[in-house]
Design a protein around this motif. Structure first.
Motif, PDB file in Angstrom:
ATOM      1  N   MET A   1     -29.202  62.630 -22.372  1.00 44.44           N
ATOM      2  CA  MET A   1     -28.510  61.422 -22.847  1.00 44.44           C
ATOM      3  C   MET A   1     -27.301  61.156 -21.945  1.00 44.44           C
ATOM      4  N   LYS A   2     -27.224  59.958 -21.411  1.00 44.35           N
ATOM      5  CA  LYS A   2     -26.142  59.633 -20.501  1.00 44.35           C
ATOM      6  C   LYS A   2     -24.925  59.160 -21.282  1.00 44.35           C
ATOM      7  N   CYS A   3     -23.749  59.458 -20.783  1.00 43.18           N
ATOM      8  CA  CYS A   3     -22.506  59.015 -21.414  1.00 43.18           C
ATOM      9  C   CYS A   3     -21.991  57.817 -20.641  1.00 43.18           C
ATOM     10  N   ARG A   4     -21.786  56.692 -21.360  1.00 45.99           N
ATOM     11  CA  ARG A   4     -21.313  55.485 -20.693  1.00 45.99           C
ATOM     12  C   ARG A   4     -20.090  54.932 -21.403  1.00 45.99           C
ATOM     13  N   LEU A   5     -19.202  54.347 -20.659  1.00 46.99           N
ATOM     14  CA  LEU A   5     -18.009  53.755 -21.249  1.00 46.99           C
ATOM     15  C   LEU A   5     -18.364  52.438 -21.911  1.00 46.99           C
ATOM     16  N   SER A   6     -17.735  52.157 -23.045  1.00 42.07           N
ATOM     17  CA  SER A   6     -17.951  50.867 -23.702  1.00 42.07           C
ATOM     18  C   SER A   6     -17.224  49.780 -22.942  1.00 42.07           C
ATOM     19  N   ALA A   7     -17.640  48.526 -23.203  1.00 42.37           N
ATOM     20  CA  ALA A   7     -17.020  47.390 -22.506  1.00 42.37           C
ATOM     21  C   ALA A   7     -15.537  47.299 -22.821  1.00 42.37           C
ATOM     22  N   THR A   8     -15.179  47.458 -24.093  1.00 50.13           N
ATOM     23  CA  THR A   8     -13.771  47.310 -24.458  1.00 50.13           C
ATOM     24  C   THR A   8     -12.922  48.432 -23.883  1.00 50.13           C
ATOM     25  N   LEU A   9     -13.490  49.641 -23.746  1.00 48.56           N
ATOM     26  CA  LEU A   9     -12.724  50.735 -23.151  1.00 48.56           C
ATOM     27  C   LEU A   9     -12.422  50.432 -21.697  1.00 48.56           C
ATOM     28  N   LEU A  10     -13.425  49.912 -20.982  1.00 45.88           N
ATOM     29  CA  LEU A  10     -13.200  49.550 -19.580  1.00 45.88           C
ATOM     30  C   LEU A  10     -12.154  48.454 -19.475  1.00 45.88           C
ATOM     31  N   LEU A  11     -12.223  47.484 -20.416  1.00 46.87           N
ATOM     32  CA  LEU A  11     -11.239  46.405 -20.397  1.00 46.87           C
ATOM     33  C   LEU A  11      -9.837  46.947 -20.638  1.00 46.87           C
ATOM     34  N   SER A  12      -9.718  47.903 -21.567  1.00 43.72           N
ATOM     35  CA  SER A  12      -8.405  48.450 -21.872  1.00 43.72           C
ATOM     36  C   SER A  12      -7.853  49.228 -20.685  1.00 43.72           C
ATOM     37  N   LEU A  13      -8.720  49.945 -19.961  1.00 43.54           N
ATOM     38  CA  LEU A  13      -8.286  50.670 -18.777  1.00 43.54           C
ATOM     39  C   LEU A  13      -7.795  49.703 -17.706  1.00 43.54           C
ATOM     40  N   PHE A  14      -8.540  48.599 -17.561  1.00 48.22           N
ATOM     41  CA  PHE A  14      -8.135  47.580 -16.586  1.00 48.22           C
ATOM     42  C   PHE A  14      -6.802  46.975 -16.991  1.00 48.22           C
ATOM     43  N   GLN A  15      -6.653  46.706 -18.286  1.00 46.55           N
ATOM     44  CA  GLN A  15      -5.428  46.089 -18.776  1.00 46.55           C
ATOM     45  C   GLN A  15      -4.229  46.998 -18.546  1.00 46.55           C
ATOM     46  N   ALA A  16      -4.453  48.305 -18.748  1.00 45.88           N
ATOM     47  CA  ALA A  16      -3.348  49.248 -18.601  1.00 45.88           C
ATOM     48  C   ALA A  16      -2.832  49.296 -17.171  1.00 45.88           C
ATOM     49  N   ILE A 148     -27.810  50.888 -25.992  1.00 51.16           N
ATOM     50  CA  ILE A 148     -28.713  51.966 -26.363  1.00 51.16           C
ATOM     51  C   ILE A 148     -28.918  52.879 -25.156  1.00 51.16           C
ATOM     52  N   ASP A 149     -29.397  54.077 -25.393  1.00 48.75           N
ATOM     53  CA  ASP A 149     -29.655  55.008 -24.296  1.00 48.75           C
ATOM     54  C   ASP A 149     -30.782  54.479 -23.407  1.00 48.75           C
ATOM     55  N   GLU A 150     -30.674  54.757 -22.142  1.00 47.90           N
ATOM     56  CA  GLU A 150     -31.656  54.247 -21.179  1.00 47.90           C
ATOM     57  C   GLU A 150     -33.080  54.647 -21.528  1.00 47.90           C
ATOM     58  N   GLU A 151     -33.243  55.877 -22.017  1.00 47.83           N
ATOM     59  CA  GLU A 151     -34.594  56.336 -22.334  1.00 47.83           C
ATOM     60  C   GLU A 151     -35.189  55.613 -23.535  1.00 47.83           C
ATOM     61  N   ARG A 158     -37.974  46.252 -19.829  1.00 49.95           N
ATOM     62  CA  ARG A 158     -37.119  46.379 -18.654  1.00 49.95           C
ATOM     63  C   ARG A 158     -37.785  45.752 -17.425  1.00 49.95           C
ATOM     64  N   THR A 159     -39.065  46.004 -17.261  1.00 52.23           N
ATOM     65  CA  THR A 159     -39.786  45.497 -16.092  1.00 52.23           C
ATOM     66  C   THR A 159     -39.886  43.982 -16.091  1.00 52.23           C
ATOM     67  N   VAL A 160     -40.266  43.403 -17.233  1.00 51.13           N
ATOM     68  CA  VAL A 160     -40.430  41.959 -17.277  1.00 51.13           C
ATOM     69  C   VAL A 160     -39.088  41.243 -17.106  1.00 51.13           C
ATOM     70  N   ASP A 161     -38.024  41.813 -17.650  1.00 49.13           N
ATOM     71  CA  ASP A 161     -36.716  41.187 -17.486  1.00 49.13           C
ATOM     72  C   ASP A 161     -36.261  41.218 -16.034  1.00 49.13           C
ATOM     73  N   SER A 179     -29.516  44.575 -16.529  1.00 43.48           N
ATOM     74  CA  SER A 179     -28.905  45.812 -16.045  1.00 43.48           C
ATOM     75  C   SER A 179     -29.441  46.967 -16.878  1.00 43.48           C
ATOM     76  N   GLU A 180     -28.830  48.125 -16.771  1.00 40.56           N
ATOM     77  CA  GLU A 180     -29.260  49.266 -17.573  1.00 40.56           C
ATOM     78  C   GLU A 180     -28.705  49.212 -18.993  1.00 40.56           C
ATOM     79  N   ASP A 181     -27.819  48.264 -19.259  1.00 47.01           N
ATOM     80  CA  ASP A 181     -27.207  48.148 -20.586  1.00 47.01           C
ATOM     81  C   ASP A 181     -27.978  47.159 -21.455  1.00 47.01           C
ATOM     82  N   TYR A 182     -28.693  47.685 -22.450  1.00 45.57           N
ATOM     83  CA  TYR A 182     -29.395  46.868 -23.435  1.00 45.57           C
ATOM     84  C   TYR A 182     -28.753  47.091 -24.806  1.00 45.57           C
ATOM     85  N   TYR A 183     -28.625  46.002 -25.546  1.00 44.89           N
ATOM     86  CA  TYR A 183     -28.005  46.065 -26.870  1.00 44.89           C
ATOM     87  C   TYR A 183     -29.037  45.700 -27.930  1.00 44.89           C
TER      88      TYR A 183
END
Length: 437
Positions: A1-16, A148-151, A158-161, A179-183
């Motif tokens: 299982m891969k660990c990925r940062l959430s969108a809001t966490l990345l935004l907060s890091l950028f904001q900081a 969701i996790d990539e697997e 994924r292919t058709v998209d 991208s690899e991020d599906y919700y």
């Protein structure tokens, strides 16, 4: 299982690391539509934007509210009555929806549980290109989502998209690049988050909707631009109904509201947002109009969808989809009145046909403005709703007003179309329940 940062966490890091404040937005032209998502848009009030202790952007308003006039009512009973002579023709379609929507709604809910119609690769880091904003992190769990996790992403989806990533520069719709991020909308369904989207709706109704000399009535002129406005207003009504339903569910589950939340009474919010004496008198009528367009678009796309079931392009969802496509509501002749009205206005003269590019441009803007929504769950569902409505226009009008080629519609567009149809169906049910209570 891969660990990925959430969108809001990345935004907060950028904001900081790079704090900044943008200048105030220019005052847009005036619209008669109620732009409020969670607040009043009364001209007699003033508004300041603040960030609450939960990190949710809120509008604080001062000033007096004008009384709501009873003369603006659309209906006076639980059966919707049309208030404008030139929309009398919608009444039979509204009656057909009220009679048959209870049958199709559970079928659409079942369909939405299928991966083909609930998984979307969405850019949650897209910057807002329309309204100056300060970046902030939403600390409320209700507005956060995670991919969701990539697997867990079906390889076929994924292919058709990826294969369908291309788009027409002057097309009706332009989805985010895959991208690899599906919700998963089943994991993160619509609910009441407390987010105030009034700034977004103000931009939509005052800048993306049409306001020119060719429109004598914002929603009911003999012009496809008024039809466009009516459908966009219908999308707003749909989201308003989702909010009311979310407030109701929160109460039923015994959940507490945030201390500074002003919207805790579902009946009051229904009356304000969608009721006969509310802030947008035609809100319900526009909701039905948008639903008619979506139903008509699905009918046009039915053969394409059935072909996808037979070819194996749609597998697990095939049985659920066929049940929806067999619904009598799709074939009721009164439902087609809305799409015929749109078509006739679009092709009534050469000038109308030649101006359709303006609508295509604005549906793309309608999708992109969702990048300004600072609640991730709201952004996800806002993009799906905007894409669903855009796909309906694409199917019904195409580039000439005579309809588009449904064989060129992408997987994500068809999924958004069916999901948005379900959203409208649920909204109609909620409104009928609230009117009868």
């Amino acid at each position: 299982m891969k660990c990925r940062l959430s969108a809001t966490l990345l935004l907060s890091l950028f904001q900081a690391s790079t704090p900044f404040t943008l200048p105030a937005a220019p005052v847009p032209i005036k619209s008669t539509h109620n732009v409020a998502f969670h607040t009043s848009s009364n001209p007699a009030t003033t508004s300041t934007t603040t960030t609450s202790r939960t990190g949710i952007l809120r509008s604080t308003r001062t000033g007096s509210r004008s009384p709501i006039s009873a003369t603006n009512a659309i209906h006076t009973t639980t059966s919707l009555q049309i208030s404008h002579a030139n929309t009398e023709e919608l009444k039979p379609g509204i009656d057909a929806i009220d009679a048959m929507n209870p049958d199709i709604e559970p079928l659409l809910r079942e369909l939405r549980n299928q991966p083909y119609f609930r998984l979307y690769s969405v850019d949650m880091l897209g910057s807002c290109e329309y309204i100056p904003q300060e970046l902030f992190e939403c600390y409320s769990e209700t507005c956060e989502i995670y991919p969701i996790d990539e697997e867990d992403i079906p390889e076929a989806i994924r292919t058709v998209d990826m294969d369908e990533h291309d788009f027409e520069l002057d097309g009706w719709a332009r989805w985010d690049m895959p991208s690899e991020d599906y919700y998963d909308t089943a994991q993160f369904p619509e609910e009441f988050t407390g987010y105030d989207g009034s700034e977004i709706w103000q931009f939509i109704h005052e800048r993306i909707a049409f306001h020119d000399d060719s429109i004598t009535d914002e929603y009911d002129s003999d012009n496809w631009k008024a039809d466009f406005n009516k459908a966009v207003s219908g999308l707003h009504s749909c989201i308003s109904a989702q909010i009311v339903k979310g407030i109701e569910k929160k109460i039923e589950n015994g959940e507490e509201f945030e201390e500074d939340c002003e919207w805790t009474d579902p009946k009051a919010e229904f009356e304000r947002r969608l009721g006969e004496e509310g802030e947008t008198p035609q809100a319900l009528e526009n909701l039905y109009f948008g639903y008619m367009l979506l139903l008509s678009a699905v009918k046009v796309a039915r053969e394409r969808l059935l072909e996808d079931c037979e070819s194996g392009r749609i597998t697990e969802a095939a049985d659920a989809l066929k049940k929806v496509l067999a619904s009598e509501l799709l074939d009721d002749e009164n439902i087609g009145v809305g799409s015929k009205k749109l078509h006739d206005h679009a092709v009534k003269d050469e000038e109308s046909v030649n101006a359709l590019w303006e609508a295509r441009l604005r549906t793309r803007d309608l999708f992109r403005i969702m990048n300004c929504v600072q609640c991730n769950k709201c952004r996800l569902h806002g993009k799906i709703g905007a894409m669903g409505l855009s796909t309906a226009f694409q199917v019904l009008l195409g580039s000439t007003g005579e309809g588009g080629d449904v064989k060129r519609v992408h997987r994500v567009e068809l999924a958004a179309l069916m999901t948005t149809l379900s959203k409208f169906s649920t909204a109609i049910s909620l409104c009928n329940k609230m009117k009868a209570s």
